[in-house]
Design a protein around this motif. Structure first.
Motif, mmCIF file in Angstrom:
data_model
loop_
_atom_site.group_PDB
_atom_site.id
_atom_site.type_symbol
_atom_site.label_atom_id
_atom_site.label_comp_id
_atom_site.label_asym_id
_atom_site.label_seq_id
_atom_site.Cartn_x
_atom_site.Cartn_y
_atom_site.Cartn_z
ATOM 1 N N ASP A 71 0.942 -0.985 -0.103
ATOM 2 C CA ASP A 71 -0.025 -0.054 0.075
ATOM 3 C C ASP A 71 0.944 1.429 0.013
ATOM 4 O O ASP A 71 1.406 1.456 0.989
ATOM 5 C CB ASP A 71 -0.888 -0.195 1.192
ATOM 6 C CG ASP A 71 -1.998 1.092 0.992
ATOM 7 O OD1 ASP A 71 -1.687 1.902 0.169
ATOM 8 O OD2 ASP A 71 -2.947 1.027 1.698
ATOM 9 N N ASP B 273 -3.891 -3.447 3.044
ATOM 10 C CA ASP B 273 -4.101 -2.444 4.299
ATOM 11 C C ASP B 273 -3.664 -2.888 5.517
ATOM 12 O O ASP B 273 -3.006 -2.262 6.492
ATOM 13 C CB ASP B 273 -5.525 -2.249 4.698
ATOM 14 C CG ASP B 273 -6.265 -1.388 3.428
ATOM 15 O OD1 ASP B 273 -5.557 -0.225 2.925
ATOM 16 O OD2 ASP B 273 -7.188 -1.778 3.141
ATOM 17 N N ASP C 35 -1.007 4.655 2.519
ATOM 18 C CA ASP C 35 -2.142 3.943 3.399
ATOM 19 C C ASP C 35 -2.560 5.430 4.006
ATOM 20 O O ASP C 35 -1.933 6.087 5.122
ATOM 21 C CB ASP C 35 -1.849 3.207 4.443
ATOM 22 C CG ASP C 35 -3.079 2.423 4.980
ATOM 23 O OD1 ASP C 35 -4.025 2.398 4.364
ATOM 24 O OD2 ASP C 35 -2.959 2.148 5.965
#
Length: 292
Positions: free
Chosen positions: A92, A222, A95
């Motif tokens: 990611d 995530d 994030d």
């Protein structure tokens, strides 16, 4: 054979720091905002550029055809996001994109590495705080060079819990999310929080600042790095219904211990979300697997 993945771990830390510097630099200039699955699911040119920087650096370091990638911004419509036994980076790049767009000071680079579908290490760089969280399987968790541990709180009434409301604004799901929060708040707990980034939330569990974080609707990128960090800090991970943690399920509870986790599970109103490894028909479906 020596330590096979130490080089990859060290390089991930280096790349995360460089990516974070790029994010900070971008935050000083105009941010061009676009949307993905909805008007509240934001993406910027920075997200895309940083992911390309990370994947490009990893390909250059480890060679073409040796590793696979699951990256949030490597989107392909309808292509399933499947974690194989091959060495795989789960990334990611930014994030907390909404935080980034609004100047809310929690934004993280999240990089995890899996082999044989098992997470080997995770690196999370909270770039605006300049904090590097990292962990290798079986070797402990660290913030910068200081080892970190989850809290020892067992009384739910003395806990702080973190959750997020995600980007789905359907009335049914929003109602369930806030009903769950209301029930947990009224246990009562000391408080409910949310940083706006799952990676940071999991690091807060790992450092003992909060006792648990749960969310339905998150993606594997995530939470992959944070999963390693929480576990190595002494915490646990499970599905929000109490079953074993499944990285691709888009449902996760991380906590300091089983007592806290099991008490929270009793209050969670579960709703359906499609798995990351299911074929989807929408932009929100999943990421493209890109072979190195």
């Amino acid at each position: 054979m020596g330590d096979e993945w130490q080089k990859a771990y060290d390089f991930a830390v280096e790349v995360a720091r460089k990516a974070g510097a790029e994010i900070r630099k971008a935050g000083e200039s105009e941010i061009r905002v676009m949307t993905k699955s909805s008007t509240v699911d934001l993406v910027t040119k920075t997200d895309e550029r940083v992911e390309k920087i990370i994947i490009g650096a990893l390909k250059e370091e480890f060679g073409e055809g040796t590793h696979r990638f699951i990256g949030e911004e490597s989107v392909a419509k309808g292509v399933p996001c499947i974690l194989t036994n091959d060495p795989t980076w789960i990334i990611d790049p930014v994030d907390g994109t909404t935080n980034f767009v609004h100047g809310f000071p929690f934004v993280a680079v999240s990089i995890a590495f899996a082999v044989n579908k098992e997470l080997e290490f995770g690196v999370i760089y909270s770039c605006l705080e300049d904090k590097m969280y990292k962990a290798r399987k079986g070797m402990g968790a660290f913030c910068d060079e200081e080892q970190i541990y989850v809290s020892d709180v067992k009384d739910i009434k003395k806990s702080i819990i973190i959750s997020e409301h995600g980007t789905d604004r359907s009335r049914e799901k929003v109602s369930k999310i806030f009903s769950t929060m209301q029930k947990i708040l009224c246990i009562p707990v000391h408080g409910l929080r949310g940083s706006g980034t799952a990676a940071t939330n999991m690091c807060l569990v790992a450092t003992g600042a909060v006792e648990a974080f749960f969310e339905i609707g998150i993606h594997c990128w995530d939470i992959a790095a944070g999963a390693v960090i929480v576990k190595e800090a002494g915490g646990l991970l499970m599905d929000v219904d109490g079953r074993p943690f499944d990285l691709m399920s888009r449902r996760m509870l991380s906590a300091n211990n089983e007592i806290i986790a099991e008490r929270i599970i009793r209050e969670i109103e579960i709703f359906h979300v499609p798995r990351d490894d299911e074929r989807q028909e929408t932009k929100d479906a999943c990421t493209m697997k890109t072979e190195a």
